[in-house]
Design a protein around this motif. Structure first.
Motif, short mmCIF file in Angstrom:
data_model
loop_
_atom_site.label_atom_id
_atom_site.label_comp_id
_atom_site.label_asym_id
_atom_site.label_seq_id
_atom_site.Cartn_x
_atom_site.Cartn_y
_atom_site.Cartn_z
N UNK A 60 -8.59 -8.88 -3.35
CA UNK A 60 -8.15 -8.53 -4.70
C UNK A 60 -9.82 -7.96 -5.16
N UNK A 61 -10.85 -9.47 -5.38
CA UNK A 61 -12.38 -8.34 -5.92
C UNK A 61 -12.85 -8.65 -4.83
N UNK A 62 -12.78 -8.10 -3.51
CA UNK A 62 -13.27 -7.36 -2.53
C UNK A 62 -13.77 -5.93 -2.20
N UNK A 63 -11.81 -5.66 -2.62
CA UNK A 63 -11.63 -4.35 -2.12
C UNK A 63 -12.22 -3.23 -2.69
N UNK A 64 -11.96 -2.15 -1.74
CA UNK A 64 -13.32 -1.24 -2.75
C UNK A 64 -12.14 0.09 -1.98
N UNK A 65 -12.70 1.14 -2.90
CA UNK A 65 -12.43 2.27 -2.53
C UNK A 65 -12.69 2.91 -0.83
N UNK A 66 -13.47 2.28 0.04
CA UNK A 66 -13.47 2.58 1.45
C UNK A 66 -12.49 1.60 2.48
N UNK A 67 -12.07 1.18 2.21
CA UNK A 67 -10.65 0.28 2.36
C UNK A 67 -10.01 0.68 2.64
N UNK A 68 -9.15 1.44 1.81
CA UNK A 68 -8.50 2.76 0.81
C UNK A 68 -8.31 3.57 1.74
N UNK A 69 -9.23 4.34 1.88
CA UNK A 69 -9.68 5.76 2.83
C UNK A 69 -9.40 5.43 4.22
N UNK A 70 -9.86 4.09 4.97
CA UNK A 70 -9.76 4.02 6.00
C UNK A 70 -7.64 3.70 6.25
N UNK A 71 -7.10 3.18 5.09
CA UNK A 71 -5.96 2.67 5.93
C UNK A 71 -4.83 4.46 6.21
N UNK A 72 -5.59 5.74 4.67
CA UNK A 72 -4.80 6.36 4.24
C UNK A 72 -4.57 7.28 6.49
N UNK A 73 -4.93 7.48 6.93
CA UNK A 73 -4.63 7.78 7.94
C UNK A 73 -3.41 7.37 8.40
N UNK A 74 -3.13 5.67 8.56
CA UNK A 74 -2.13 5.19 9.62
C UNK A 74 -0.73 4.87 9.08
N UNK A 75 -1.29 5.51 7.21
CA UNK A 75 -0.20 5.64 6.54
C UNK A 75 0.43 6.86 6.44
N UNK A 76 0.02 7.87 7.08
CA UNK A 76 0.55 9.27 7.77
C UNK A 76 1.58 9.15 8.01
N UNK A 77 1.58 8.21 8.89
CA UNK A 77 3.15 8.21 10.36
C UNK A 77 3.93 7.92 9.33
N UNK A 78 4.05 7.15 8.19
CA UNK A 78 4.92 6.80 7.19
C UNK A 78 5.49 8.31 6.48
N UNK A 79 6.88 7.66 5.90
CA UNK A 79 8.39 8.83 5.82
C UNK A 79 7.32 9.62 4.46
N UNK A 80 7.63 11.02 4.37
CA UNK A 80 6.92 11.54 2.66
C UNK A 80 7.21 10.21 1.36
N UNK A 81 8.65 9.62 1.41
CA UNK A 81 9.17 8.73 0.66
C UNK A 81 8.15 7.75 0.61
#
Length: 269
Positions: free
Chosen positions: A37-58
């Motif tokens: 939690x303490x080392x989590x940065x915005x860049x980590x979120x931006x990296x996982x967003x493309x992979x999450x796009x494979x999920x359903x919209x819900x």
């Protein structure tokens, strides 16, 4: 994350806890294993967003929203004693709109076939006969759902009277009107709810018949649930299987039509 859920336990119901955990996992499994939690940065979120796009919209919507809520809690709540992440790790524009699934009402043509079946069963039960197709308990459950529009979850948690004939779901007020009482612990809004009932529609007779059926059955959880069987409390799966047996008797567009318990509550919306 475990500490976060421990803090939420006093406030969340079991269903909320289960749903939040399920949707959080879709985000957490995509984060690097050496991140905390303490080392989590915005860049980590931006990296996982493309992979999450494979999920359903819900699932994408729920996963990101649950994660955003958890991180904001950790960053701002005075009750949080663990390490604090930076704020605004997940932006509102990262979260797609939640898809709205419109309810699917029972077609009028199907209701025109279902209601006579229910009426025949109601008449047979009143005369002490077996109505056929499904067990009498299911016919009485269907009658209550059809006439009141209550949710299946409310039906499954209706209470039978105790050994003194008290505290059941059926109430009569001082003016002689009948009501079905649903306890606050089982309602969607978390408060006691009452639904009007009438002698003429057969609902009161259905509740009384079911009260007689359960007198000799094991009282699971000592909760006096009205709709229970030898195996336990009536489940949605059992109700759905009973409705499936009615499918061959209901035709729509030249096919069998399968009703769901939820559809019966939509009739009264």
């Amino acid at each position: 994350v475990k500490h976060y859920f421990r803090l939420r336990l006093p406030r969340w119901k079991a269903g909320t806890f289960k749903g939040a955990l399920y949707h959080l996992k879709s985000v957490l499994v995509l984060l690097p294993s050496d991140i905390h939690v303490e080392t989590l940065q915005r860049c980590h979120i931006e990296t996982l967003l493309p992979a999450m796009s494979q999920l359903s919209p819900f699932r994408l919507n729920r996963g990101l929203r649950e994660t955003k809520m958890m991180l904001e809690y950790m960053a701002t709540s005075p009750t949080w004693t663990g390490p604090r992440p930076p704020r605004f790790l997940i932006w509102e524009e990262d979260i797609p709109p939640r898809p709205e699934i419109l309810p699917r009402p029972i077609p009028p043509d199907v209701l025109d076939q279902f209601d006579p079946l229910l009426e025949q069963a109601k008449k047979a039960l009143a005369e002490g006969q077996e109505p056929g197709i499904v067990a009498p308990m299911f016919w009485d459950a269907l009658l209550i759902l059809r006439q009141t529009g209550m949710r299946f979850e409310d039906l499954a948690h209706l209470k039978a009277s105790n050994e003194h004939g008290r505290n059941g779901c059926l109430d009569q007020d001082a003016d002689g009107y009948w009501w079905i009482r649903i306890e606050h612990t089982n309602t969607k809004m978390g408060r006691e709810h009452r639904i009007p009932a009438r002698e003429a529609d057969g609902v009161i007779a259905a509740i009384r018949r079911q009260q007689e059926r359960v007198k000799l059955l094991l009282d699971y959880f000592d909760a006096h649930y009205l709709f229970r069987t030898e195996r336990g409390v009536l489940t949605r799966g059992q109700m759905q299987r009973a409705l499936d047996k009615l499918g061959p008797h209901l035709k729509y567009e030249e096919r069998f039509y399968l009703i769901t318990p939820h559809q019966l509550s939509l009739i009264h919306i």
